[in-house]
Design an enzyme around this catalytic site. Structure first.
Site, PDB file in Angstrom:
ATOM      1  N   LYS A 136     -10.634  38.284  24.884  1.00 50.55           N
ATOM      2  CA  LYS A 136     -10.515  37.209  25.888  1.00 50.55           C
ATOM      3  C   LYS A 136      -9.049  36.815  26.068  1.00 50.55           C
ATOM      4  O   LYS A 136      -8.440  36.258  25.164  1.00 50.55           O
ATOM      5  CB  LYS A 136     -11.298  35.969  25.468  1.00 50.55           C
ATOM      6  CG  LYS A 136     -11.412  34.995  26.635  1.00 50.55           C
ATOM      7  CD  LYS A 136     -11.709  33.576  26.212  1.00 50.55           C
ATOM      8  CE  LYS A 136     -10.482  32.770  25.940  1.00 50.55           C
ATOM      9  NZ  LYS A 136      -9.610  32.519  27.104  1.00 50.55           N
ATOM     10  N   GLU A 158      -6.812  31.986  30.187  1.00 52.70           N
ATOM     11  CA  GLU A 158      -7.336  31.817  31.551  1.00 52.70           C
ATOM     12  C   GLU A 158      -6.270  32.114  32.606  1.00 52.70           C
ATOM     13  O   GLU A 158      -6.549  32.715  33.641  1.00 52.70           O
ATOM     14  CB  GLU A 158      -7.806  30.368  31.764  1.00 52.70           C
ATOM     15  CG  GLU A 158      -8.980  29.933  30.925  1.00 52.70           C
ATOM     16  CD  GLU A 158      -8.575  29.387  29.553  1.00 52.70           C
ATOM     17  OE1 GLU A 158      -7.706  29.995  28.892  1.00 52.70           O
ATOM     18  OE2 GLU A 158      -9.146  28.375  29.140  1.00 52.70           O
ATOM     19  N   GLY A 195      -2.264  31.923  19.380  1.00 60.74           N
ATOM     20  CA  GLY A 195      -2.242  30.745  20.238  1.00 60.74           C
ATOM     21  C   GLY A 195      -1.594  29.593  19.507  1.00 60.74           C
ATOM     22  O   GLY A 195      -0.851  29.784  18.539  1.00 60.74           O
ATOM     23  N   GLY A 218      -5.725  26.956  16.879  1.00 62.78           N
ATOM     24  CA  GLY A 218      -5.930  27.886  15.763  1.00 62.78           C
ATOM     25  C   GLY A 218      -6.630  27.216  14.587  1.00 62.78           C
ATOM     26  O   GLY A 218      -7.566  27.774  14.010  1.00 62.78           O
ATOM     27  N   CYS A 246       6.551  31.988  20.793  1.00 58.53           N
ATOM     28  CA  CYS A 246       6.303  31.484  19.435  1.00 58.53           C
ATOM     29  C   CYS A 246       7.580  31.637  18.613  1.00 58.53           C
ATOM     30  O   CYS A 246       7.863  30.847  17.721  1.00 58.53           O
ATOM     31  CB  CYS A 246       5.167  32.259  18.802  1.00 58.53           C
ATOM     32  SG  CYS A 246       5.416  34.035  18.854  1.00 58.53           S
ATOM     33  N   GLU A 252       6.716  22.100  18.324  1.00 61.96           N
ATOM     34  CA  GLU A 252       6.991  23.223  19.214  1.00 61.96           C
ATOM     35  C   GLU A 252       6.965  22.716  20.654  1.00 61.96           C
ATOM     36  O   GLU A 252       5.937  22.267  21.142  1.00 61.96           O
ATOM     37  CB  GLU A 252       5.897  24.270  19.016  1.00 61.96           C
ATOM     38  CG  GLU A 252       6.125  25.541  19.764  1.00 61.96           C
ATOM     39  CD  GLU A 252       4.999  26.538  19.561  1.00 61.96           C
ATOM     40  OE1 GLU A 252       3.818  26.140  19.652  1.00 61.96           O
ATOM     41  OE2 GLU A 252       5.295  27.709  19.319  1.00 61.96           O
TER      42      GLU A 252
HETATM   43  P1  NAD Z   1      -3.778  28.014  23.182  1.00 63.80           P
HETATM   44  O1  NAD Z   1      -3.996  27.785  21.733  1.00 63.80           O
HETATM   45  O2  NAD Z   1      -3.975  26.895  24.115  1.00 63.80           O
HETATM   46  O3  NAD Z   1      -4.720  29.188  23.706  1.00 63.80           O
HETATM   47  C1  NAD Z   1      -4.743  30.456  23.103  1.00 63.80           C
HETATM   48  C2  NAD Z   1      -6.058  31.134  23.424  1.00 63.80           C
HETATM   49  O4  NAD Z   1      -7.098  30.404  22.806  1.00 63.80           O
HETATM   50  C3  NAD Z   1      -6.396  31.195  24.909  1.00 63.80           C
HETATM   51  O5  NAD Z   1      -7.016  32.411  25.214  1.00 63.80           O
HETATM   52  C4  NAD Z   1      -7.368  30.048  25.074  1.00 63.80           C
HETATM   53  O6  NAD Z   1      -8.257  30.232  26.150  1.00 63.80           O
HETATM   54  C5  NAD Z   1      -8.105  30.131  23.754  1.00 63.80           C
HETATM   55  N1  NAD Z   1      -8.774  28.879  23.382  1.00 63.80           N
HETATM   56  C6  NAD Z   1      -8.498  27.611  23.783  1.00 63.80           C
HETATM   57  N2  NAD Z   1      -9.372  26.748  23.228  1.00 63.80           N
HETATM   58  C7  NAD Z   1     -10.205  27.484  22.460  1.00 63.80           C
HETATM   59  C8  NAD Z   1     -11.300  27.168  21.623  1.00 63.80           C
HETATM   60  N3  NAD Z   1     -11.727  25.914  21.474  1.00 63.80           N
HETATM   61  N4  NAD Z   1     -11.926  28.167  20.966  1.00 63.80           N
HETATM   62  C9  NAD Z   1     -11.495  29.437  21.085  1.00 63.80           C
HETATM   63  N5  NAD Z   1     -10.469  29.802  21.877  1.00 63.80           N
HETATM   64  C10 NAD Z   1      -9.819  28.840  22.543  1.00 63.80           C
HETATM   65  O7  NAD Z   1      -2.315  28.645  23.272  1.00 63.80           O
HETATM   66  P2  NAD Z   1      -1.488  28.977  24.573  1.00 63.80           P
HETATM   67  O8  NAD Z   1      -1.031  27.677  25.154  1.00 63.80           O
HETATM   68  O9  NAD Z   1      -2.230  29.953  25.414  1.00 63.80           O
HETATM   69  O10 NAD Z   1      -0.235  29.772  23.946  1.00 63.80           O
HETATM   70  C11 NAD Z   1       0.855  29.148  23.425  1.00 63.80           C
HETATM   71  C12 NAD Z   1       0.776  29.049  21.909  1.00 63.80           C
HETATM   72  O11 NAD Z   1       0.594  30.344  21.331  1.00 63.80           O
HETATM   73  C13 NAD Z   1       2.054  28.518  21.311  1.00 63.80           C
HETATM   74  O12 NAD Z   1       1.742  27.577  20.309  1.00 63.80           O
HETATM   75  C14 NAD Z   1       2.701  29.750  20.687  1.00 63.80           C
HETATM   76  O13 NAD Z   1       3.571  29.483  19.635  1.00 63.80           O
HETATM   77  C15 NAD Z   1       1.509  30.517  20.256  1.00 63.80           C
HETATM   78  N6  NAD Z   1       1.878  31.934  20.096  1.00 63.80           N
HETATM   79  C16 NAD Z   1       1.997  32.455  18.825  1.00 63.80           C
HETATM   80  C17 NAD Z   1       2.395  33.768  18.648  1.00 63.80           C
HETATM   81  C18 NAD Z   1       2.517  34.366  17.280  1.00 63.80           C
HETATM   82  O14 NAD Z   1       2.432  35.575  17.193  1.00 63.80           O
HETATM   83  N7  NAD Z   1       2.689  33.600  16.233  1.00 63.80           N
HETATM   84  C19 NAD Z   1       2.663  34.564  19.757  1.00 63.80           C
HETATM   85  C20 NAD Z   1       2.542  34.002  21.019  1.00 63.80           C
HETATM   86  C21 NAD Z   1       2.143  32.682  21.184  1.00 63.80           C
END
Ligand code: NAD
Length: 502
Positions: free
Chosen positions: A188, A191, A241, A246, A297, A395
């Site tokens: 997934k 969005e 994410g 997470g 990230c 962040e």
């Molecule tokens: P997010 O946590 O909002 O979303 C990430 C994913 O999780 C999306 O696909 C979203 O639809 C899904 N999601 C949202 N709510 C959920 C739920 N309740 N249950 C399951 N899935 C759910 O993150 P974002 O805003 O898309 O991305 C930015 C974040 O990602 C930043 O904090 C960044 O640091 C992190 N990130 C980390 C790395 C790494 O490798 N450490 C790499 C890239 C991004």
């Protein structure tokens, strides 16, 4: 590199994306769809089927069936590797389309998107090599009557959930390695950046991936993501994410005790000592915070500068920041594109405001740019930051650099380790001892020495503390998607426990 013109691109019909379930492209069961607008151009560029709970359950059922009864886990590794290499070739053959989709949905410069797509293809190649090297272990030293063998089995069905900042690179840090191990998956994307992950579906089919081995669903995290996190038929969650989502996902997954691999946020310090290579450190500071509009990230979102050089160093960073070219990501030479979502734009500006309120100085930028459409934020430098301020700890995920200062190495390490994160860091000094001492004492999954934001498929990536659990990439990347099974084999006659023989 020929970049399509904005007018030519915006004249096209929006991309239409469906759900890939059990090898077929289908609409959502309830017919729901959602649209994505380009954050740089405010125009609808894609329309997706919006999966609901029933679709997510079907996708999991299909992956389960493909794992329990399908050919993928049983296939010879060499055959799996051939398919993964074909996927890599398929990505490269369509790299212009993929780069364009990333630019339109994420807002990142086309030239940058192109190098990410090429990098992603390399990860599929690398995973193919690991597929053939995945193996267990044996112990022939346990005594004459014992032989121990450790088998590696694919863990099963993997839920792959990815964010919007590097959509295709991140799915390629996970999926090919899970597949190389023999797992099946439900994927997934975020969005707002579903395009390239959906487009991958056709390449997988063309490469010969068996039906159901990979299912791709677009939809809301809170709805379909939740099913993927909690479902009993999913054996592992591979999530990238935010730390907040997470943590919730780990808590929710606990009911089924599935394995989790979490790549989360960071507040990564670049430590600038007074004997650094000045020009390189200034350049890396600017690159580290503005690359991908700071939506990484791994962004170098804090610099810790030795007090003796701080004033002059920061003045140069400010001057260099003014030269960064922000604008339409389809224009050649643009270094920073649009902020990916309006919500993210607001969050960034709130952090700038909070820094101001807490007594920091906005030395440069700090506002949304006055453009004819699109969501752009000025390169921003915040000085006078102390470690207890929100801007130093959290962040921001935007082009906002927080500047802190230190006296000596101990002080620098104390600051570097003062957040809850531990994803990455950099050390800048010409002195070998300074670099190595600092690198050894920083709590982070990656420490760059006299460089920043470089990576290779061979090098593991992941975070300490609240930046995550587990590592991706590196030669052990496929092992993460396996279980071990110990075979304890007794040779010859066994001594009875209950009644000694004879
Ligand atoms: P997010 O946590 O909002 O979303 C990430 C994913 O999780 C999306 O696909 C979203 O639809 C899904 N999601 C949202 N709510 C959920 C739920 N309740 N249950 C399951 N899935 C759910 O993150 P974002 O805003 O898309 O991305 C930015 C974040 O990602 C930043 O904090 C960044 O640091 C992190 N990130 C980390 C790395 C790494 O490798 N450490 C790499 C890239 C991004």
């Amino acid at each position: 590199m020929k970049i399509p013109t904005t007018s030519e691109v915006l004249a096209r019909e929006p991309f239409q994306g469906k759900l890939l379930i059990d090898g077929a492209w289908v609409d959502a069961a309830d017919g729901a769809t959602f649209e994505r607008e380009s954050p740089a151009h405010d125009k609808v560029v894609a329309v997706y089927a919006k999966a609901g709970v029933a679709d997510a359950e079907k996708a999991i059922e299909s992956a389960r069936r493909a794992f329990d009864h399908g050919e993928w886990p049983k296939m010879k590794a060499a055959e799996r590797a051939t398919i993964l290499r074909k996927v890599a070739d398929g990505i490269l053959a369509r790299k212009e389309e993929f780069a364009l989709m990333e630019t339109l949905e994420n807002g990142k410069p086309y030239e940058q998107a192109m190098s990410e797509i090429e990098g992603a293809a390399d990860l599929w190649q690398y995973a193919a090599t690991l597929a053939r090297n995945l193996h267990g272990d044996s112990y022939n030293n346990l005594g004459e009557d014992t032989l121990g063998v450790v088998l590696r089995d694919p863990i099963g069905v993997v839920s792959v959930i990815t964010p919007w900042n590097f959509p295709f690179l991140i799915v390629s840090q996970k999926l090919p390695f899970a597949l190389a191990a023999g797992c099946t998956a439900v994927v997934k994307p975020a969005e707002v950046t579903s395009g390239t992950t959906i487009m991958l579906g056709d390449i997988l089919i063309e490469a010969g991936m068996p039906a159901g081995a990979v299912n791709i669903i677009s939809g809301s995290g809170r709805v379909v993501g939740d099913v993927m996190v909690t479902h009993k038929d999913v054996d592992m969650l591979s999530f990238t994410g935010s730390t907040g989502v997470g943590k919730q996902a780990v808590a929710k997954s606990a009911d089924t005790l599935k394995k989790v691999s979490m790549e989360l946020g960071g507040k990564n310090p670049q430590i600038i000592f007074d004997d650094c290579d000045w020009d390189a450190a200034v350049d890396a500071t600017v690159f580290g915070i503005y690359f991908n509009a700071g939506q990484c990230c791994n962004s170098g979102s804090r610099i810790l500068v030795q007090k003796s050089i701080a004033e002059k160093f920061v003045a140069e960073v400010v001057e260099r920041s003014k030269l960064v070219k922000v604008g339409d990501p389809l224009e050649a030479g643009v270094q920073v594109g649009a902020i990916t979502t309006t919500k993210q734009c607001e969050t960034i500006l709130e952090y700038v405001e909070s820094a101001r309120k807490e007594g920091a100085t906005i030395a440069l930028g700090g506002s949304r740019m006055d453009t004819d459409g699109g969501t752009y934020i000025e390169p921003t430098v915040v000085t006078g930051v102390t470690k207890d301020m929100e801007i130093a700890k959290e962040e921001v995920f935007g082009p906002v650099l927080a500047v802190l200062t230190f006296d000596d190495l101990d002080d620098a390490i104390d600051l570097a380790n003062s957040t809850l994160f531990g994803l990455s860091a950099a050390v800048w000094s010409k002195d070998f001892s300074t670099c190595m001492t600092a690198a050894r004492r920083i709590d982070a999954g990656t420490v760059w020495v006299n460089t920043f934001l470089e990576g290779n498929a061979e090098l593991p990536f992941g975070g300490y503390r609240e930046s995550g659990i587990g590592r991706e990439l590196g030669r052990l990347a496929t092992e993460d998607y396996t279980e071990t099974k110990t075979l304890f084999m007794h040779l010859g006659e066994r001594t009875n426990w209950y009644l000694p023989k004879g």
